[in-house]
Motif scaffolding. Sequence first.
Motif, mmCIF file in Angstrom:
data_model
loop_
_atom_site.group_PDB
_atom_site.id
_atom_site.type_symbol
_atom_site.label_atom_id
_atom_site.label_comp_id
_atom_site.label_asym_id
_atom_site.label_seq_id
_atom_site.Cartn_x
_atom_site.Cartn_y
_atom_site.Cartn_z
ATOM 1 N N UNK A 1 10.704 5.805 0.653
ATOM 2 C CA UNK A 1 9.194 5.624 2.397
ATOM 3 C C UNK A 1 9.837 6.640 3.182
ATOM 4 N N UNK A 2 8.388 7.165 3.929
ATOM 5 C CA UNK A 2 8.836 7.128 4.780
ATOM 6 C C UNK A 2 7.332 7.191 6.252
ATOM 7 N N UNK A 3 8.930 6.924 7.191
ATOM 8 C CA UNK A 3 7.577 6.973 9.085
ATOM 9 C C UNK A 3 7.974 7.762 9.532
ATOM 10 N N UNK A 4 6.309 8.335 9.992
ATOM 11 C CA UNK A 4 6.177 9.462 11.065
ATOM 12 C C UNK A 4 6.758 8.906 12.130
ATOM 13 N N UNK A 5 7.487 10.367 12.463
ATOM 14 C CA UNK A 5 9.215 9.853 13.717
ATOM 15 C C UNK A 5 8.181 9.245 15.078
ATOM 16 N N UNK A 6 8.766 8.831 15.962
ATOM 17 C CA UNK A 6 9.046 8.255 17.081
ATOM 18 C C UNK A 6 8.072 9.279 17.971
ATOM 19 N N UNK A 7 7.389 9.599 18.659
ATOM 20 C CA UNK A 7 7.087 10.284 19.929
ATOM 21 C C UNK A 7 6.667 12.077 19.240
ATOM 22 N N UNK A 8 6.409 12.268 17.462
ATOM 23 C CA UNK A 8 5.194 13.086 17.272
ATOM 24 C C UNK A 8 4.054 13.032 16.984
ATOM 25 N N UNK A 9 3.148 13.817 17.061
ATOM 26 C CA UNK A 9 2.143 12.911 16.948
ATOM 27 C C UNK A 9 1.271 13.396 15.695
ATOM 28 N N UNK A 10 2.358 12.151 14.658
ATOM 29 C CA UNK A 10 1.359 12.329 13.636
ATOM 30 C C UNK A 10 1.067 10.633 13.470
ATOM 31 N N UNK A 11 1.158 9.541 14.027
ATOM 32 C CA UNK A 11 0.522 8.771 13.813
ATOM 33 C C UNK A 11 1.011 7.723 14.180
ATOM 34 N N UNK B 1 0.504 10.867 22.580
ATOM 35 C CA UNK B 1 -0.871 10.621 22.250
ATOM 36 C C UNK B 1 -1.459 9.553 22.000
ATOM 37 N N UNK B 2 -0.371 8.464 21.986
ATOM 38 C CA UNK B 2 -1.336 7.069 21.951
ATOM 39 C C UNK B 2 -1.265 6.220 22.995
ATOM 40 N N UNK B 3 -2.311 5.348 23.186
ATOM 41 C CA UNK B 3 -2.929 4.246 24.621
ATOM 42 C C UNK B 3 -1.536 3.446 24.851
ATOM 43 N N UNK B 4 -0.881 3.961 26.132
ATOM 44 C CA UNK B 4 -0.266 2.871 27.397
ATOM 45 C C UNK B 4 -1.493 1.663 27.572
ATOM 46 N N UNK C 1 0.600 -1.341 0.010
ATOM 47 C CA UNK C 1 0.070 0.099 -0.065
ATOM 48 C C UNK C 1 1.064 1.398 -0.316
ATOM 49 N N UNK C 2 0.463 2.334 -0.484
ATOM 50 C CA UNK C 2 0.965 4.033 -0.176
ATOM 51 C C UNK C 2 0.999 4.118 1.265
ATOM 52 N N UNK C 3 -0.167 4.032 1.558
ATOM 53 C CA UNK C 3 0.245 4.832 3.057
ATOM 54 C C UNK C 3 -0.631 3.503 4.287
ATOM 55 N N UNK C 4 0.272 3.565 5.142
ATOM 56 C CA UNK C 4 -0.443 2.520 6.203
ATOM 57 C C UNK C 4 0.053 2.888 7.361
ATOM 58 N N UNK C 5 -0.427 1.746 8.392
ATOM 59 C CA UNK C 5 0.261 1.826 9.540
ATOM 60 C C UNK C 5 0.553 0.686 10.138
ATOM 61 N N UNK C 6 1.842 0.376 10.739
ATOM 62 C CA UNK C 6 1.977 -0.986 11.125
ATOM 63 C C UNK C 6 2.228 -0.820 12.862
ATOM 64 N N UNK D 1 5.260 -1.428 23.234
ATOM 65 C CA UNK D 1 5.324 -2.101 21.691
ATOM 66 C C UNK D 1 4.694 -1.389 20.677
ATOM 67 N N UNK D 2 5.298 -0.819 19.804
ATOM 68 C CA UNK D 2 5.410 0.428 18.695
ATOM 69 C C UNK D 2 4.172 0.178 17.430
ATOM 70 N N UNK D 3 4.457 1.142 17.144
ATOM 71 C CA UNK D 3 3.114 1.900 15.458
ATOM 72 C C UNK D 3 3.536 3.084 14.947
ATOM 73 N N UNK D 4 3.882 2.795 13.641
ATOM 74 C CA UNK D 4 4.815 3.395 12.680
ATOM 75 C C UNK D 4 3.370 4.266 11.553
ATOM 76 N N UNK D 5 3.138 4.756 11.169
ATOM 77 C CA UNK D 5 2.522 5.752 10.228
ATOM 78 C C UNK D 5 3.443 5.550 8.667
ATOM 79 N N UNK D 6 3.188 5.027 7.479
ATOM 80 C CA UNK D 6 4.087 5.643 6.684
ATOM 81 C C UNK D 6 3.291 5.960 5.485
ATOM 82 N N UNK D 7 4.143 7.080 4.637
ATOM 83 C CA UNK D 7 3.710 6.505 3.059
ATOM 84 C C UNK D 7 4.630 6.625 1.931
#
Lengths: 360, 360
Positions: A84-94, A99-102, A2-7, A23-29
């Motif tokens: 490929x670009x992933x939103x960085x850990x710690x920023x409010x971009x996904x 802002x994430x659920x603990x 996919x062109x965008x997604x969340x891992x 756990x860790x989540x990564x939003x990417x494009x």
Amino acid sequence: MPETGHIRVDEEFPLALGGSLPEVGITFEQWGDVDAPGDRTIVIMPALSASAHVSSGVADPTPGWWEAMVGPGRWIDTDQWRVVAGAILGAPFGSSSPLSENVHGGGQWGRDFPQITPADQARCHALMLDHLGIERVHAAIGASLGGMQVLQFAAMYPERVSRIVSISATGKTTPGTVALRRVGRNAIMNDPDFADGRYAGGKGPLRGLAVARELGTICYRSRDEFNQRFSWDPDPEGPFTPHKLTYEVERYLAHQGERFANMFDANCYLLLSRCMDLMDLGAGFDLYADGVLRIRCPSMIIGVDRDMLIPASEQQHLAHLLQSHGREVHFEILPSLFGHDAFLKEHEWFGPRVRDWLQA
Amino acid sequence: MPETGHIRVDEEFPLALGGSLPEVGITFEQWGDVDAPGDRTIVIMPALSASAHVSSGVADPTPGWWEAMVGPGRWIDTDQWRVVAGAILGAPFGSSSPLSENVHGGGQWGRDFPQITPADQARCHALMLDHLGIERVHAAIGASLGGMQVLQFAAMYPERVSRIVSISATGKTTPGTVALRRVGRNAIMNDPDFADGRYAGGKGPLRGLAVARELGTICYRSRDEFNQRFSWDPDPEGPFTPHKLTYEVERYLAHQGERFANMFDANCYLLLSRCMDLMDLGAGFDLYADGVLRIRCPSMIIGVDRDMLIPASEQQHLAHLLQSHGREVHFEILPSLFGHDAFLKEHEWFGPRVRDWLQA
């Protein structure tokens, strides 16, 4: 692909300073041929206020933060490269952030999100590449905090990158920069709406955040730009009091501060501000040089002469150290009115250099 | 003549921006032969955070803010010169300011004190000299805001001064400096304890004032000094959070901010901050040059290479303009780690130059 997604990776993610995220989540494009292999792939690492939306794409046609650089036929040509670009850990971009659920319970992490460093962010990009099935990329590129992540990535995973571009970044933060960042943090933490970091979601220390961003804006640009761009005289109508926006530059700063405060989260800001303070390629090594020399691939290191946040001397030191030990380095200082922000403005200067470097 | 005193002038004191003060008070100190005539008298004009206590004396033996420069046998030799200093208009050091009683009633002036400029402060020094019976002084000397007052004094009263020394000052404030000052003001005005400037006496926005001073401290010194003086590494003990003072430079700034907040008044600070923004020798003239060229006496103009608040280029512009029109100018740029604050530190550099200039 996919062109965008969340891992989402449901595994413990250890942190450089100790401790871990459960756990860790990564939003990417992605752009270009999203099935291209690693040797045709470029990973871009964003700065503090930038999301993974580097450029427009099918999924999101709005312009990205490096729109002029990345796209079909552009300097980083997505007809040629998979980007490929992933939103960085710690920023409010996904990606995972305050802002994430603990998952330990208690709602959002907020101020309890553990302190990260650019090394953790680099490891997060590596995790993203794992999940995209990319072992080794042709290049990693970033500016400011993005450039710090690039340096850490090349140091931590020398086998995973063929060349790097690090712009307006440092190998180790100096006290002169910590000082400027501290003032911004202090303004945020003094705001009674900060409530010791336990403010309600969607609220927070907007005025403190605005002060921090106003100072940030000054540090991201240059005195010469301000002196050229803004009127030197007060508004003719007066009154000329401290309580009124009397100069054009004050209106500009007020606008920048307010806009940022409404889009950013204070706990994320504090976390990332300290994260940049903690940038240190030498952390955990006896010598700074030992940490730096983990970088083995050819490096393009760029500084900007008027950068008042991370002066060009810091990029120069890094380049000299690498060169002194036989690494291939392309180092240049860009003369630009735009200071630290030049990477967002001087596309005609960066464009051909980055294009040629990718093809070298 | 007494060594110290307070002059109270019960006459309307008109202000450069319009309006007036119904009366004005000036606290002064003197050193040397306090009955010496004007041609053996030097007037020193203080900066924002400095009182009239330039040096120790019989009435007050504590060291003054320019102790190393002024005194018997020192660079500004009070065995040779009578030295006079008045506390500046607007500052909390005894002369008229927001802390003064408003004779119109209603207690202290507070935020209602009318906006002043360095021209008003210069006129206040002239008033002080009138009351001390001094028509023309041998020299006027000042640094930072003091240097602005010196320039205005020489421009407004060319017949009242034989030579001047203006250090780290500007003839006209530029937007790059307004921007830095605005951030400090904003931090103060955002502090809820500011209460729109109507805080109770002895209280006020201490945290906002501390933020403003922390930024001020950064601007008064240099990145090179900070990088040389403070540890580059975080405190080893951690935790490395944004909420803790993690770096040595943070503890230094916190100390400076707190100390200043407890000694200064927020309304005075805002007034003087804006006062410096409004520095403009060209105000009321068609051309900036017309305003500047009122200065006819020989000028010593000094800048400091690392001054990040009022860059040396601004002193250079002023010196060139004066020189271009045939004025006698001695211009130098001091290379100093101490930046804007160099005048408080580099006595061995300033001392002989100022001494020789006074005797030239």
